[in-house]
Write an enzyme that holds these catalytic residues in place. Structure first.
Site: not given
Ligand SMILES: NC(=O)c1ccc[n+]([C@@H]2O[C@H](COP(=O)([O-])OP(=O)(O)OC[C@H]3O[C@@H](n4cnc5c(N)ncnc54)[C@H](O)[C@@H]3O)[C@@H](O)[C@H]2O)c1
Length: 283
Positions: A119, A190
């Protein structure tokens, strides 16, 4: 290169949603989680949401079964070797993502595309961890990925036209609304929305307005479908604070920094819908 098999790294909120969108569009998906149990939980969530789609007659039971049959789970990054596109949706941390991209670069042969769903981190700095930055793009989906149509397709100075065009076309094949963007902090939405939401929260204290009234003001005065406080509750206070801090670090503007009120909500675990309590209460 035809994209048929897509790898998704990290099956959390975003990864599971992205995997679901890809499965529904007919792609084979290899989902990678750090632990098998987390992968199974993600499969359960995808199953649940596809089931709701069946109930609402958006897809048939056969469509649902066929979509789930296209999903393979693994804990090994090496199992993504046969993918033509890998979308990384892991924890928002530059070191974590750089390490993943270094490994993906070794394990997934070019010209497969390596995409990040970050993000607020720099796609360029993530791509720098590879020896093939020409095949690295940003594919920024919005939450919930199966519902929101926008995908920001982000190119760095090193992204090749072939990878960029293929990633853009892929987003179109998902039925999404891709928008091309250069790698700048916060990309499009964003960069605009985060400081704007922070301003809305500051108005609560400055003008002594209630969250209900700030939301009513923006809905009835600016035509927002959802008020800013309800929107932060939906995004998650922790997710919003994290993105604000990253933008503040990148751009140094005070409006980007998370307001104290949000930091306090985060400390008190009032994170919005997901914790049952944010600006508003949820059952
Ligand atoms: N939540 C939102 O609104 C949103 C929107 C757009 C983009 N994003 C981006 O998407 C990405 C994931 O966010 P999310 O909200 O799904 O988070 P989340 O916490 O729901 O999921 C994170 C994932 O990362 C994995 N993980 C954690 N540590 C790790 C490691 N060391 N190596 C590999 N995998 C690892 C976890 O097992 C999990 O599957 C981020 O980059 C976030 O910025 C989030």
């Amino acid at each position: 290169m035809e994209i048929a098999r897509v790898g998704v790294v990290g099956l959390g909120t975003m990864g599971a949603g992205i995997a679901q969108v890809c499965l529904q569009a007919g792609f084979e998906v290899v989902g990678r989680e750090v632990e098998a149990e987390l992968g199974e939980q993600a499969r359960g969530r995808i199953d649940h949401y596809l089931g709701r789609g069946v109930e609402k007659e958006r897809l048939t039971r056969d469509d649902k079964d066929a979509a789930l049959a296209r999903l393979t789970l693994t804990t090994e990054l090496a199992d993504l070797a046969g993918c033509q596109l890998v979308i990384e949706a892991a924890f928002e941390d530059l070191a974590v993502k750089r390490e993943l991209f270094g490994e993906l670069d070794r394990l997934v042969p070019a010209p497969a595309i390596l995409a990040t769903n970050t993000s607020a981190l720099s796609v360029t700095q993530i791509a720098d961890a590879t020896a093939t930055p020409e095949r690295v793009v940003g594919l920024h989906f919005f939450n919930p990925a199966p519902v929101l149509p926008l995908v920001e397709v982000v190119r760095t100075a090193h992204t090749g036209d072939e990878a960029f065009d293929a990633a853009f076309g892929f987003a179109q094949r998902l039925g999404k609304e891709p928008v091309a963007c250069n790698d700048t902090p916060g990309f499009i939405v964003n960069r605009i929305l985060i400081p704007l939401l922070n301003d809305c929260v500051r108005v609560l204290d400055e003008a002594r307005v209630s969250p209900e009234d700030v939301d009513r003001a923006l809905r009835f005065g600016a035509g927002w479908p959802l008020g800013p406080c309800a929107l932060i509750d939906l995004i998650g206070v922790d997710v919003h604070v994290h993105a604000s801090e990253a933008l503040h670090r990148a751009l140094g503007e005070e409006r980007m920094a998370p307001p104290e009120r949000l930091l306090e909500m985060q400390r008190e675990a009032r994170l919005g819908r997901k914790s049952g309590q944010g600006f508003f209460s949820y059952d």
